[in-house]
Structure formats: C-alpha cells, structure tokens
Design a protein around this motif. Structure first.
Motif: not given
Length: 73
Positions: A9, A11-14, A16, A18, A36, A38-39, A70-71
């Motif tokens: 988790r 590894d996932v950007g804020w 977003v 993946t 990726p 966008d959330r 998900e982050a």
C-alpha cells in the motif's frame, strides 16, 4: 498461475488508487499493468467499468483479474 505479483500500500501515491490487471503468459510467467487512477474518479461508480476495461485492454485480456491497491488513509 504459478507466478505471484505483490503490492504494498505504501507504493501507491496520495490521492490515487492503482489498478493492477494481471494475466498468465504462455511461458508460465505473469504479465501485469499498473494504472494509477485519481481516487475521486474511482469513487464514481459510473466510471469504474470503463476504468476496469481500460486496464484490462492494456494487459491484453478482457477477463483479466484486477486488484485495486489503495494507500492508507
């Protein structure tokens, strides 16, 4: 599938999620594609089908399983 593809988790950007589509290759390996998203787009259920179709198309298998990574909040 003999191979395994793992996600962290962290590894996932804020902001977003993946999408990871995977498929088995003829030599017994595993091919994957990360997309990726966008959330806010992923939260719109009307868009999810199109997003899943796109990542599956990228991996070359319209029935490929897709993991949503998900982050942490």
């Amino acid at each position: 599938m003999a191979a395994k593809h793992l996600h962290a988790r962290a590894d996932v950007g804020w902001g977003v999620v993946t999408l990871c589509a995977t498929r088995a290759t003829p030599d017994g390996g595993l091919q994957w594609v990360h997309m990726p998203v966008d959330r806010m787009l992923w939260a719109d259920e009307a868009l999810r089908g199109d997003l899943l179709e796109r990542v599956r198309r990228e991996v070359g298998d319209q029935s490929a399983p897709v993991e949503v990574v998900e982050a942490p909040e």
